[in-house]
Design an enzyme around this catalytic site. Structure first.
Site, PDB file in Angstrom:
ATOM      1  N   HIS A   1      -1.943  17.478  53.361  1.00 25.44           N
ATOM      2  CA  HIS A   1      -1.426  17.225  52.005  1.00 25.44           C
ATOM      3  C   HIS A   1      -1.870  15.874  51.436  1.00 25.44           C
ATOM      4  O   HIS A   1      -2.444  15.802  50.358  1.00 25.44           O
ATOM      5  CB  HIS A   1       0.113  17.212  52.035  1.00 25.44           C
ATOM      6  CG  HIS A   1       0.748  18.478  52.498  1.00 25.44           C
ATOM      7  ND1 HIS A   1       0.766  19.648  51.777  1.00 25.44           N
ATOM      8  CD2 HIS A   1       1.442  18.754  53.637  1.00 25.44           C
ATOM      9  CE1 HIS A   1       1.441  20.575  52.439  1.00 25.44           C
ATOM     10  NE2 HIS A   1       1.845  20.067  53.566  1.00 25.44           N
TER      11      HIS A   1
HETATM   12  O1  RIB Z   1       5.320  18.135  51.077  1.00 26.30           O
HETATM   13  C1  RIB Z   1       4.379  17.378  51.784  1.00 26.30           C
HETATM   14  C2  RIB Z   1       4.684  15.934  51.661  1.00 26.30           C
HETATM   15  O2  RIB Z   1       5.933  15.642  52.280  1.00 26.30           O
HETATM   16  C3  RIB Z   1       3.653  15.050  52.402  1.00 26.30           C
HETATM   17  O3  RIB Z   1       3.573  13.807  51.761  1.00 26.30           O
HETATM   18  C4  RIB Z   1       4.264  14.894  53.756  1.00 26.30           C
HETATM   19  O4  RIB Z   1       3.846  13.689  54.397  1.00 26.30           O
HETATM   20  C5  RIB Z   1       5.735  14.792  53.404  1.00 26.30           C
HETATM   21  O5  RIB Z   1       6.001  13.451  53.027  1.00 26.30           O
END
Ligand code: RIB
Ligand code: CA
Length: 321
Positions: free
Chosen positions: A251
């Site tokens: 992500h």
């Molecule tokens: O939904 C994904 C996000 O939430 C990413 O930033 C992961 O590290 C968590 O913080």
């Protein structure tokens, strides 16, 4: 070259994003602030020093610890995804001589609070500075509350968060970073500076499988390769059990790529609002992304498409360089 401040809750995918950032010559990381999210900010700050230690840097960004609690909601963390320590439980790993496998970087933590370091960097670099937000937006919103005039100077905020045309990853309707602090997200989205969003809609398009990772580091025993394997295992096990494949979504690496290689991405302008009170929908990001609706006043650019194979190849080419 972009001057940036990273705000992060490391977090396994945050770690991958930070490795990519520090290996990207297009980016100059002036500072890194930590925030409670995946883990409590105390642990997040230790994890940041572990990540910086893996890179064996000759000079460090300024590091400061940020907010421990969301603006209003009680803190919700994600150790079940990222491991008890938030980094796949590698902080306990030791070499045969008993030394830490991943010692902390010899990097001082600023005496400034994270919010104050953000404001100091904005004062110093004004419209040159871009904030790359990889966790809940608590620090950014606190900085706006403390000194809105200064924060108006920021060039932009590029963030991982939200979900629009898929299910959430915390509740049916909400993505983790926005869910943890929806009030902060509401403030940031409506503050008036350019906001670029990498939601789950696009981060779910980039899948790092265990098989691909093993293939990429085959025959390598360098510190970064060992870190990539050992820090991601717990998360990949969670994915195998709950998502249906052995791997993970990188992500937080996507906002980094949006800055260095915008050609890999496609975005639409939209007016994004956040549900802050709904019993079933708290943390939901609401926007009409249909191109024909572009007449409304937009407050953000939402990334909807990525050349995923190209970006994943780029990730490995940079991180393993
Ligand atoms: O939904 C994904 C996000 O939430 C990413 O930033 C992961 O590290 C968590 O913080
Ligand atoms: Ca994160």
């Amino acid at each position: 070259m972009h001057r940036i401040l990273i705000d992060t809750d490391p977090g396994v995918d945050d770690a991958l994003a930070i490795l990519l950032t520090m290996k990207s010559p297009e980016l100059r990381v002036e500072a890194i602030t930590t925030v409670s999210g995946n883990v409590h900010v105390e642990q997040a700050t230790q994890n940041l020093l572990t990540i910086l230690g893996v890179l064996e840097l000759s000079e460090f960004p300024i590091v400061a610890k940020g907010e421990a609690q969301p603006l209003i909601k009680p803190l919700v963390k994600a150790e079940h995804v990222h491991g008890e320590d938030g980094l796949g439980n590698i902080s306990k790993l030791r070499n045969s001589d008993g030394s830490l496998r991943y010692p902390l970087a010899n990097c001082e933590i600023s005496t400034l609070a994270g919010v104050d370091l953000i404001l100091e960097m904005v004062d110093r670099y004004s419209e040159e500075l871009i904030v790359v937000a990889l966790g809940p937006l608590t620090n950014i919103s606190r900085a706006i509350q403390k000194d809105a005039e200064s924060m108006q100077k920021l060039r932009s905020i590029v963030l991982m968060g939200g979900v629009f045309r898929e299910y959430g990853n915390v509740t049916t309707t909400a993505e983790f970073n926005i869910f943890v602090d929806p009030h902060a997200a509401h403030e940031v989205f409506n503050f008036g500076i350019p906001v670029h969003i990498a939601p789950l809609d696009v981060t779910h398009q980039v899948v790092l499988t265990g098989e691909r990772l093993n293939a990429e580091i085959k025959g390598r025993s360098d510190k970064i390769s060992c870190f990539l394997i050992e820090s991601t295992q717990a998360c990949m096990e969670f994915y195998r059990e709950h998502i249906g494949f052995y791997g993970l979504h990188i992500h937080d690496a996507l906002p980094v790529g949006m800055l260095t290689h915008p050609a890999f991405f496609e975005s639409v302008d939209a007016n994004v609002q956040v549900e802050t009170e709904g019993n079933l929908t708290s943390g939901m990001t609401v926007a009409d992304l249909r191109r024909e609706r572009q007449g409304t006043i937009s407050n953000a650019s939402v990334c909807v498409q990525v050349e995923s194979d190209t970006f994943l190849n780029h990730f490995f080419q940079r991180v393993l360089s």
